[in-house]
Enzyme design. Structure first.
Site, PDB file in Angstrom:
ATOM      1  N   HIS A  30      69.270  33.680  27.900  1.00  0.00           N
ATOM      2  CA  HIS A  30      69.746  32.908  26.760  1.00  0.00           C
ATOM      3  C   HIS A  30      70.074  33.918  25.665  1.00  0.00           C
ATOM      4  O   HIS A  30      69.190  34.631  25.181  1.00  0.00           O
ATOM      5  CB  HIS A  30      68.670  31.908  26.299  1.00  0.00           C
ATOM      6  CG  HIS A  30      68.441  30.819  27.295  1.00  0.00           C
ATOM      7  ND1 HIS A  30      67.195  30.279  27.551  1.00  0.00           N
ATOM      8  CD2 HIS A  30      69.329  30.164  28.106  1.00  0.00           C
ATOM      9  CE1 HIS A  30      67.331  29.327  28.476  1.00  0.00           C
ATOM     10  NE2 HIS A  30      68.614  29.239  28.818  1.00  0.00           N
ATOM     11  N   GLU A  33      68.023  34.658  22.545  1.00  0.00           N
ATOM     12  CA  GLU A  33      66.613  35.025  22.700  1.00  0.00           C
ATOM     13  C   GLU A  33      66.584  36.519  22.994  1.00  0.00           C
ATOM     14  O   GLU A  33      66.720  36.956  24.134  1.00  0.00           O
ATOM     15  CB  GLU A  33      65.982  34.185  23.813  1.00  0.00           C
ATOM     16  CG  GLU A  33      66.019  32.696  23.460  1.00  0.00           C
ATOM     17  CD  GLU A  33      65.702  31.775  24.631  1.00  0.00           C
ATOM     18  OE1 GLU A  33      65.141  32.234  25.631  1.00  0.00           O
ATOM     19  OE2 GLU A  33      66.043  30.581  24.519  1.00  0.00           O
ATOM     20  N   HIS A 161      62.150  35.301  27.977  1.00  0.00           N
ATOM     21  CA  HIS A 161      62.785  34.359  27.050  1.00  0.00           C
ATOM     22  C   HIS A 161      62.052  34.368  25.709  1.00  0.00           C
ATOM     23  O   HIS A 161      61.142  35.170  25.483  1.00  0.00           O
ATOM     24  CB  HIS A 161      62.746  32.939  27.638  1.00  0.00           C
ATOM     25  CG  HIS A 161      63.689  32.721  28.768  1.00  0.00           C
ATOM     26  ND1 HIS A 161      64.786  31.887  28.689  1.00  0.00           N
ATOM     27  CD2 HIS A 161      63.714  33.247  30.014  1.00  0.00           C
ATOM     28  CE1 HIS A 161      65.441  31.899  29.833  1.00  0.00           C
ATOM     29  NE2 HIS A 161      64.809  32.715  30.665  1.00  0.00           N
ATOM     30  N   GLU A 254      57.792  33.441  27.913  1.00  0.00           N
ATOM     31  CA  GLU A 254      58.246  33.052  26.578  1.00  0.00           C
ATOM     32  C   GLU A 254      57.464  33.924  25.603  1.00  0.00           C
ATOM     33  O   GLU A 254      56.235  33.865  25.546  1.00  0.00           O
ATOM     34  CB  GLU A 254      57.963  31.566  26.328  1.00  0.00           C
ATOM     35  CG  GLU A 254      58.622  30.619  27.330  1.00  0.00           C
ATOM     36  CD  GLU A 254      60.108  30.422  27.079  1.00  0.00           C
ATOM     37  OE1 GLU A 254      60.609  30.902  26.035  1.00  0.00           O
ATOM     38  OE2 GLU A 254      60.770  29.804  27.923  1.00  0.00           O
TER      39      GLU A 254
HETATM   40 ZN    ZN Z   1      65.286  30.717  27.033  1.00  0.00          ZN
END
Ligand code: ZN
Length: 394
Positions: A30, A33, A161, A254
């Site tokens: 992404h 990110e 991410h 994350e």
């Molecule tokens: Zn992501």
């Protein structure tokens, strides 16, 4: 010499042998990110510097493992977030690629293949990809990464991410269309071990109160980890494609609430993640690798039809397939194992291996050289099925 090949895919050189276990980190899927992208560049720099300065742990890691670092899977999205959004202030601008597609929803949905197989009584959980699974045209980034995943027999990987603080493990997609459903793989214990390996070596991920909840989500009370589909169901994600398509253990990291942290925070974030990034890479020998080799008369060809199996001189057979079949509950616990390798057209072979899982040691390797059943007419690998390995506790 620094053991990396720039520019965008950083690859450690093959140091010892062509059968080292393959590991990869992918970041910035992404585009908005961005922390993972910066961390992988810092990690590459750290590995080079520590290697050159004589750090034995880093030298062993580089020597024992073939490392792949992809700092940006979505450079177009990164550019949109960086330029159009002037530094990622919006939650979504730059998340998608230049074609407005979310790359982490674009992979072939192998979970659906798995569910269909289950209904039909076929319990296979790896190598489920075939072209007939494709139901849409893949984005160029997805296509390239998918081919990379299928080309190399990766053992372990992680996808970096941002927007939350948690280590997320498969499955990512719910079976019954629910938004939240705990979806355990046959290797659930192993995946929990791997996710905890990261979260507990991160400076705050597993510690209650060490960092504020992101959007109300606080995973510290469960060790900083979560099952993907239990958090929220995702179809077409990269994590499950790795597991179901190639036999690779992948988790999704994350790395914090802020998707686009300012430059002055990067030093702090490197300190938060450095030990975890290194410790997670050292899980490769824990998972081990079992690398069967065919008879020389039937080496696979990179151009063969059975590409997923045969792009290297030999197909891979990881502990996951073995441990699943043996119901030993994940990466092999210490003990003695009986391993049988079999392939249609070849004489099966068995061996006994002792698994000890010592910390920061080389992954276990077992080679098989199978003899064709008919030595005058060696079997053609493209005509036969995959090589199977069976592992049982002795
Ligand atoms: Zn992501």
């Amino acid at each position: 010499m620094c053991p990396w090949h720039p520019p965008w895919l950083l690859l450690s050189r093959r140091f010892v042998s062509p059968v080292e276990p393959e590991f990869k980190y992918v970041a910035n899927m992404h585009g908005n990110e961005v922390l993972g992208r910066e961390l992988l560049l810092a990690l590459a720099d750290h590995l080079c510097q520590a290697y050159k300065s004589g750090d034995r742990s880093v030298q062993n890691l580089v020597n024992f493992t073939h490392l792949h670092l992809l700092p940006s899977m979505n450079p177009d999205g990164w550019q949109i977030a960086t330029q159009a959004d002037a530094g990622g202030h919006d939650w979504l601008t730059g998340r998608e690629n230049a074609n407005y597609v979310d790359l982490n929803r674009d992979f072939p949905d192998l979970d659906r293949v798995l569910f269909q197989n289950d209904e039909e009584g076929r319990p296979a959980t790896s190598h489920l990809f075939s072209k007939k699974v494709l139901d849409h045209k893949l984005q160029p980034e997805t296509q390239a990464v998918m081919e990379w995943i299928l080309q190399y027999p990766f053992v372990l990987s992680a996808n970096l991410h941002g927007g939350a603080l948690v280590a997320n493990f498969p499955y990512d997609e719910s079976r019954h269309g629910l938004d939240h459903e705990y979806m355990a793989t046959p290797d659930n214990d192993t995946f929990r071990h791997l996710a905890l390996a990261y979260s507990t070596h991160h400076q705050t991920m597993s510690k209650a109160g060490a960092s504020p909840p992101c959007e109300g989500d606080d995973f510290s009370h469960q060790g900083g980890i979560t099952n993907g589909a239990y958090w929220y169901s995702v179809a077409g994600g990269m994590q499950d494609f790795n597991y179901l398509g190639s036999n690779d253990f992948e988790i999704t990291l994350e790395l914090g609430c802020t998707k686009y942290p300012p430059a002055e925070q990067l030093g702090l974030e490197w300190n938060n993640n450095k030990d975890a990034l290194l410790h997670y890479m050292w899980q490769v020998p824990y998972c081990g690798v079992l690398r069967p080799v065919y008879s020389r008369s039937a080496l696979c060809s990179p151009t063969s039809a059975s590409r997923a199996w045969c792009t290297r001189p030999a197909p891979s057979c990881h502990w996951r397939a073995l441990s699943s079949r043996a119901s030993t509950g994940g990466c092999s616990p210490p003990g003695q194992y009986r391993v049988v390798a079999s392939k249609h057209g070849y004489q099966p072979q068995e061996t006994f291996v002792q698994v000890n899982n010592p910390a920061q040691e080389q992954a276990l390797r077992v080679d098989f050289e199978l003899a064709p059943l008919n030595s005058l007419q060696p079997a053609l690998h493209s005509e036969v099925g995959p090589l199977l390995c069976h592992l049982t506790v002795n």
